[in-house]
Design an enzyme around this catalytic site. Structure first.
Site, PDB file in Angstrom:
ATOM      1  N   GLU A 152     -39.346 -30.482 -26.853  1.00 49.20           N
ATOM      2  CA  GLU A 152     -39.824 -31.461 -25.286  1.00 49.20           C
ATOM      3  C   GLU A 152     -40.476 -32.982 -26.187  1.00 49.20           C
ATOM      4  OE1 GLU A 152     -43.929 -28.992 -24.774  1.00 49.20           O
ATOM      5  OE2 GLU A 152     -43.423 -28.886 -27.032  1.00 49.20           O
ATOM      6  N   LEU A 179     -25.791 -32.247  20.268  1.00 50.64           N
ATOM      7  CA  LEU A 179     -24.614 -31.836  19.480  1.00 50.64           C
ATOM      8  C   LEU A 179     -24.981 -32.194  18.238  1.00 50.64           C
ATOM      9  CD1 LEU A 179     -23.472 -33.581  22.233  1.00 50.64           C
ATOM     10  CD2 LEU A 179     -22.174 -34.642  21.375  1.00 50.64           C
ATOM     11  N   GLN A 209     -30.936 -30.958 -25.550  1.00 50.65           N
ATOM     12  CA  GLN A 209     -32.480 -30.622 -25.392  1.00 50.65           C
ATOM     13  C   GLN A 209     -33.504 -31.994 -25.333  1.00 50.65           C
ATOM     14  OE1 GLN A 209     -34.982 -28.012 -24.793  1.00 50.65           O
ATOM     15  NE2 GLN A 209     -33.477 -27.751 -23.664  1.00 50.65           N
TER      16      GLN A 209
END
Length: 1282
Positions: free
Chosen positions: A1213, A209, A1146
């Site tokens: 970074e 189901l 960033q």
């Protein structure tokens, strides 16, 4: 968003859903709204889309449509939602780029809670312009607004889509009609009433189901389970009933979990508190269970019937004595939802032909106490490591136990009960002796073998008793709160134990971003230095941004799927593809033998030949008319192996002398003499795990042969289109000029799409060459994570000598990284580890040595930060060890050893650390470090089971690479006769806003409005031999190239402009064209000078450094290992930001990715080298619930960087490492725990600092009482590859 009409109640329901879990048959009668339908640039952009773009809530943009639709579904149901509702709506959404803060800020504008101050809780106010918007030293204003809310278009509910009237009529007319859909392999039946449902179940007892498809759908998709009949019972009224009875709340089995939550939230305030114990416990679990998309689909009946061990509601329902109302062709009956049912005991289970109609959740009684517990790797939208439901019933007006139930999930394949223990405790008083006995009984009754699937064995054992202790205290607290005539007062909960009560709750994140405004004299037209919206931001939000796999179908295109190795190290004996070729739709199988030229590179093959060297290595590929047929073909390929001994861990590699390249070493001073003159020496080691890139867009490539001259178009999601071009040309044995590579945008990459996409392109190109037809190749998430590798795990050993005042005078460091099976960037990563290990510290006698280990794991590759995040977490760990050993404050050790003024790195590169110290001091001041540290210490004195920690970390991040050639760049700029400008360059847009910055630069240099400048795509056709976009210098170097091209053009136009200084730009261009002036120019930048001589260990290794500092505060739960990120302040030396919105985005996004690396993202491998963590269910990246409640970013003003364009710096970074401030804040909290428990001396915490590691470091009676397993006496479920 799915909208449905319920004809009985005449109500329309809107809800968000995951399209991958929605069978098309289940949508019959539903209205489906997609992000494209919501609004577009061609028609009208919806306010949600507009605001998300203008508030910089998208970077790569791949997750943005999901964010938009989650919010839209919420607004359709709640036009003025609370902030709690907004954050809950985003529980199921993931973003790898933004760090979530700008998304939350966007959606605050829709909240009914007006006037939310982003500085709430800091003792300041955002209206205090003296702090937030003060002037910098040179007079420029400091701003904190990245967007202008006054420009937002208002939201108008009257303009939203109406539910289609024809669907309303259809719903009313078809209520009694059975729906049957026939597929090739499956028949889908949707019965109209309960009688029909039980008839179907009698006819097809094995048919599942399906309501929400959240369980069966995953089984079919991931495990290949097939069902010939599926029953969809959502149109049956009895399965949707919600009613209050004299005994409790009856909830229909098809009611979704979101409806259950909303019902309970409505019911609980209306009932006496003593009746709602079970309801409150369920609500507690529902707030963290899954995400809103799953909660809106998954049904309570499916949750109960599925009986997953880690499913949170079942233990609570069971201890609450819930009852299941069942129906079958034979009639109805009621059975208890208890421990025996959850364990699937035959005499307590559903019969094959029965269905659950509803569940009765009873009211609790006067002397009832019910509690629910769970601990997961992430607080929301994560399966529990362990969950529990506990209930005790006392004799009236006593603390004598009359009934007790304790159930746990996550301990075995099914929910387990401490039934025997509970029986033995009945009749006992609720006191500490009972607690001690209960812990021993439970640990004796419920056992977890040392090799149990899922690992974390000792942690899970500890949670058994930690939860039990929390329950004991909650009940004791509840007993004392209840006033009863004639009852003896129980001992008050001690202050020590009060802190154990309650779990962490997610609060709405707040943020402040501060940056320096442009010079007041700057032209309003000049966009440089301003927070300009991402050039694709609106298209991200409308779904119009085209990614590689969005490219429309090409005539005759085929689909490719790969066959990967199932062995870590083995010889290939035979490859049998005969059965695969018989699969309907399969066109061919491609192997290494089909490569006309070179099969990959000297260090990695595109197709494995003769031998496989890791699990997941590509052996061959199946090409078919559809993606489904290609996958069916893959399953039929048979490979016979001859196993070879694998090397998997760093320890194994060292033992077998298995390395890539030579040892890398940097040394300054005299290390041996340095150790002779110190007061103390400490030694230790730390292990830092890897990290999956988990970019939202998996690797994708489309190769289209042009039909003549061996030309091919390669559309690929990559950071290095030139490398793709080179490898494809080599593989096909053609010239590079015949391979045209195109990249419009990339949906996140973080270093993971530098080298690997080239190999995927080779595989697709070889298939296209063999078949002569276009090839589309897109990896599924689990395939991408299996094949591509990630961040390098690191193992480090240190020997550090220091004086008693904290000055470190000698450090000898050894670093090893797990490179995996092929070279890739491993040798460069270990070079960077060695070069960057000093971080912000000037140590006179310093030696770093590093090796890259060769193992039989998928090859690890570049990842944001490129070795720096691992190396400097290691460094900060031995800095912390020095602080612990000396007993001095950690910030003093960092400060006393920090670089100051003009200095030399260990490899003799000169740099000025003035801004490093400025960032440190600014961060100290902005974060109010010392006053908050005092507050943390006071909190810790008052709380035994919860502790706070605070840490501040400095950073010296080197930008770029250590070779000049990797800094060169080129650009091509065209001016058309209508005055419009087309800019192309070699950089790849992957969310970092490089194209936006290039347009800003072109606008300034040509002195034209930004609207005149356009960027199309990155292509090897327009810019050849482009260098990889990486190392934080993409905008630096390509910006220089664009600037150069624009300056050439402007110089050509100068004579024309001088003759007509009052003319318009269009006039000048028309005249230039008439005078045969070239309106196209190539710009070039030779690159920053950088070099490193490894023979001497000296060089000018990097162009420049980015400085920064971060201060974070956390709170930990010592009993579970959970932690809450309270506040983070980041100061970053970005110099003059070309686009503050992009740069701050960033920084924030990298920071949150760093929080993931250091505190939760954990990759697991089996002892055979097979990766377990292959999707979002097993690998957890940070979600909205994980970001700091306060995230404040401050860009240091008055800073210059003379060598970069416009005195900017690359910050893509650097922010990731600052996530370790959370790691060390947790360490500070753990240190407070250990000090209070008299566990003195240094201690080591490895990374990631997961809930397991935090809990097990907080040693107490519960961690001591659990059974311990001796390493080496059993086979672990997972191994530590670092």
């Amino acid at each position: 968003m799915i909208s449905t009409y319920e004809p009985t109640s005449k109500k329309i329901r809107h809800y968000p859903a995951n399209s991958c879990l929605l069978p098309i048959c289940s949508l019959h009668g539903s209205a489906v709204t997609t992000v494209e339908g919501l609004g577009s640039t061609k028609t009208r952009v919806h306010p949600i889309q507009e605001r998300l773009a203008k508030c910089h809530g998208s970077q790569c943009g791949f997750c943005t449509p999901g964010m938009v639709m989650s919010m839209y579904a919420l607004l359709r149901n709640h036009p003025e939602p609370s902030m709690e509702q907004i954050t809950a709506a985003l529980d199921g959404n993931l973003c790898r780029c933004t760090g979530y803060r700008p998304i939350i800020d966007t959606y605050k504008s829709f909240s009914g809670e007006k006037g939310c101050c982003p500085l709430r809780g800091t003792g300041q106010c955002c209206l205090d312009k003296e702090d937030v918007c003060a002037a910098s030293d040179k007079g420029n204003q400091m701003l904190s607004d990245l967007c202008i809310p006054e420009e937002f278009q208002p939201i108008d509910p009257t303009q939203e889509f109406i539910f289609p009237p024809e669907l309303m009529r259809m719903a009313q007319q078809q209520t009694k009609r059975t729906l049957v859909f026939y597929g090739e392999r499956t028949t889908w039946i949707s019965p109209a009433n309960l009688c029909e449902l039980v008839e179907l179940k009698a006819m097809y007892p094995k048919a599942p189901l399906v309501v929400g498809n959240t369980s069966v759908g995953l089984e079919m998709k991931l495990a290949g389970v097939h069902h010939s009949i599926i029953i969809h019972p959502t149109r049956i009224p009895e399965l949707h009933v919600v009613s209050n009875t004299n005994h409790g709340l009856v909830v229909g089995a098809a009611c979704c979990l979101a409806q259950l939550r909303d019902t309970l939230m409505k019911v609980v305030p209306e009932l006496p508190e003593e009746k709602t114990q079970i309801f409150r416990a369920l609500l507690l679990q529902l707030k963290t269970l899954a995400g809103e998309q799953i909660r809106s689909l998954a049904s309570i009946g499916g949750h109960i019937a599925g009986r997953g061990s880690t499913w949170d509601l079942n233990p609570v329902l069971a201890v609450g004595r819930s009852l299941l109302n069942l129906a079958s062709k034979d009639g109805t009956r009621q059975i208890p939802l208890n421990d025996r049912f959850l364990a699937r005991h035959e005499n307590a289970d559903l019969k094959p032909k029965e269905v659950i109609v509803s569940v009765l959740i009873p009211y609790s009684k006067k002397d009832d106490f019910v509690s629910a517990f769970r601990q997961a790797e992430r607080r929301k939208n994560a399966l529990s490591v362990v969950n529990s439901g506990m209930r005790v019933l006392f004799k009236p007006n006593t603390d004598i136990i009359m009934d007790l139930n304790i159930l746990y999930g996550g301990i075995g394949p099914t929910t387990v009960s401490a039934r025997k223990s509970c029986q033995r405790l009945i009749g006992r008083q609720w006191n500490e002796q009972l607690l001690d006995d209960a812990c021993k009984l439970v640990l004796g009754e419920i056992s977890l073998p040392p090799s149990a699937p899922g690992g974390k064995v000792e942690y899970r054992r500890t949670l058994l008793v930690s939860f039990l202790f929390k329950f004991y205290l909650e009940v004791l607290h509840g007993l004392n709160k209840m006033v009863r005539t004639g009852r003896t007062k129980y001992p008050d909960l001690s202050k020590k134990n009060m802190s154990a009560l309650g779990a962490f709750h997610c609060e709405t994140p707040q943020g402040v971003q501060t940056y320096e405004d442009v010079d007041p004299a700057q032209s309003l037209q000049d966009p440089v230095g301003r927070p300009i919206m991402h050039q694709s931001g609106v298209k991200h939000a409308t779904g119009e941004a085209v990614y590689c796999n969005d490219i429309r179908a090409v005539d005759e295109e085929l689909f490719l799927a790969v066959v990967t190795s199932s062995r870590a190290h083995a010889k290939i004996v035979t490859i049998d593809v005969s059965e695969a070729l018989k699969v309907p739709g399969v066109v061919d199988v491609v192997t290494a033998g089909d490569v006309p030229g070179i099969n990959g590179t000297y260090y990695e093959q595109a197709f494995a030949q003769n031998e496989v060297i890791c699990v997941g290595q590509i052996v061959c590929a199946v090409v078919a008319e559809s993606a489904v047929q290609a996958k069916q073909g893959v399953e039929k390929v048979k490979i016979e192996y001859e196993n070879l001994e694998p090397i998997l861990t760093i320890e194994d590699a060292i033992k077998h002398n298995s390395y890539f390249g030579k040892e890398k070493k940097v040394e300054q001073g005299n290390i041996e003499e340095g150790f002779k003159s110190v007061d103390q020496i400490i030694e230790g080691e730390i292990h830092i795990g890897g990290q999956e890139h988990f970019y939202l867009e998996t690797n994708s490539v489309l190769v289209v042969p042009r039909g003549e001259d061996n030309e091919m178009d390669v559309y690929v999601s990559t950071q290095d289109a030139a490398l793709v071009q080179v490898l494809v040309a080599l593989a096909l044995n053609v010239q590079s000029s015949k391979i045209m590579c195109h990249t419009k945008r990339v949906g996140g990459s973080f270093g993971g799409k530098i080298t690997k996409p080239a190999y995927f392109a080779v595989i697709a190109a070889v298939a296209a060459n063999k078949t002569g037809r276009p090839i589309r190749f897109t990896l599924e998430r689990n395939e991408d994570m299996l094949i591509t590798g990630g961040r390098h795990p690191l193992s480090g050993k240190y020997k550090v000598g220091f004086m008693n005042d904290g000055r470190i005078t000698a450090a000898d460091i050894e670093c090893y990284i797990n490179g995996g099976c092929t070279l890739h960037e491993s040798e460069v990563v270990i070079e960077y580890v060695v070069l960057k290990t000093d971080n912000a510290y000037n140590i006179p006698n310093f030696r770093v040595r590093g090796r890259a280990c060769k193992t039989n794991l998928p090859s690890n590759t570049a990842f944001r930060g490129f070795g720096f995040p691992q190396a400097c977490l290691f460094t900060e760990s031995w800095i912390a060890a020095v602080a612990t050993q000396t007993g001095l404050p950690h910030e003093k050790i960092r400060e006393i050893n920090m670089y100051k003024g003009v200095n030399l790195t260990p490899y003799k590169e000169e740099f000025d650390a003035t801004n490093l110290v400025k960032c440190w001091n600014e961060c100290m001041a902005k974060s109010e470090y010392y006053s908050r540290k005092t507050a943390v210490e006071e909190f810790n004195k008052q709380n035994y089971w919860k502790k706070k920690g605070i840490a501040i970390i400095p950073m010296k991040f080197s930008v770029g690479t250590n070779a000049t050639q990797y800094h060169q760049a080129a650009a091509l700029v065209h001016i058309y006769t209508d005055g419009s400008v087309l800019v192309t360059h070699g950089g790849i847009e992957m969310g970092q806003g490089i194209h936006t910055k290039m347009l800003q630069i072109a606008s300034r240099e040509l002195n034209v409005p930004l609207s005149y400048v356009h960027f199309c795509e990155t292509s090897t056709v327009t810019v050849p031999n482009a260098i990889v976009t990486a190392g934080s210098v993409g905008s630096d170097v390509n910006g220089k190239a664009v600037q150069n091209a624009c300056q050439i053009l402007r110089k050509r136009l100068e004579p024309i402009i001088n003759k007509n200084p009052g003319g318009k730009w269009e006039d000048w261009i028309t005249e230039a064209h008439a005078q045969s002036v070239s309106l196209s120019a190539t710009g070039y930048f030779r690159g920053y000078v950088a070099n490193m001589n490894w023979d001497t260990g000296e060089g000018q290794a990097f162009p420049y450094f980015v400085f920064g500092a971060a201060c974070s505060e956390v709170e930990i739960d010592c009993l579970t290992g959970d932690h809450k990120n309270i506040r983070t302040d980041i100061v970053m030396d970005a110099c003059f930001s070309i686009n503050p919105a992009v740069d701050i985005g960033q920084i924030e996004g990298a920071f949150v990715q760093g929080v993931g690396l250091y505190t939760m993202e954990e990759i697991k491998f089996s002892p055979e080298g097979e990766q377990y963590t292959l999707g979002p269910d097993t690998y957890k990246i940070p979600a909205v619930c994980d970001i700091p409640q306060q995230l404040r970013v401050y860009l240091l003003p008055n800073s210059q960087n003379s060598i970069a364009i416009y005195s900017s710096k690359g910050v893509g970074e650097a922010g990731l490492f600052l996530g370790c401030s959370v790691f060390f804040a947790i360490r500070d909290a753990v240190a407070a725990v250990r000090k209070e428990r008299r566990l003195t001396g240094t201690f080591t915490l490895n990374s990631p600092l997961t809930v397991e590691r935090i809990r097990m470091a907080c040693t107490d009676n519960f961690t001591e009482m659990i059974p311990k397993d001796k390493p080496g006496t059993y086979k672990p479920w997972a191994i530590d590859i670092a």
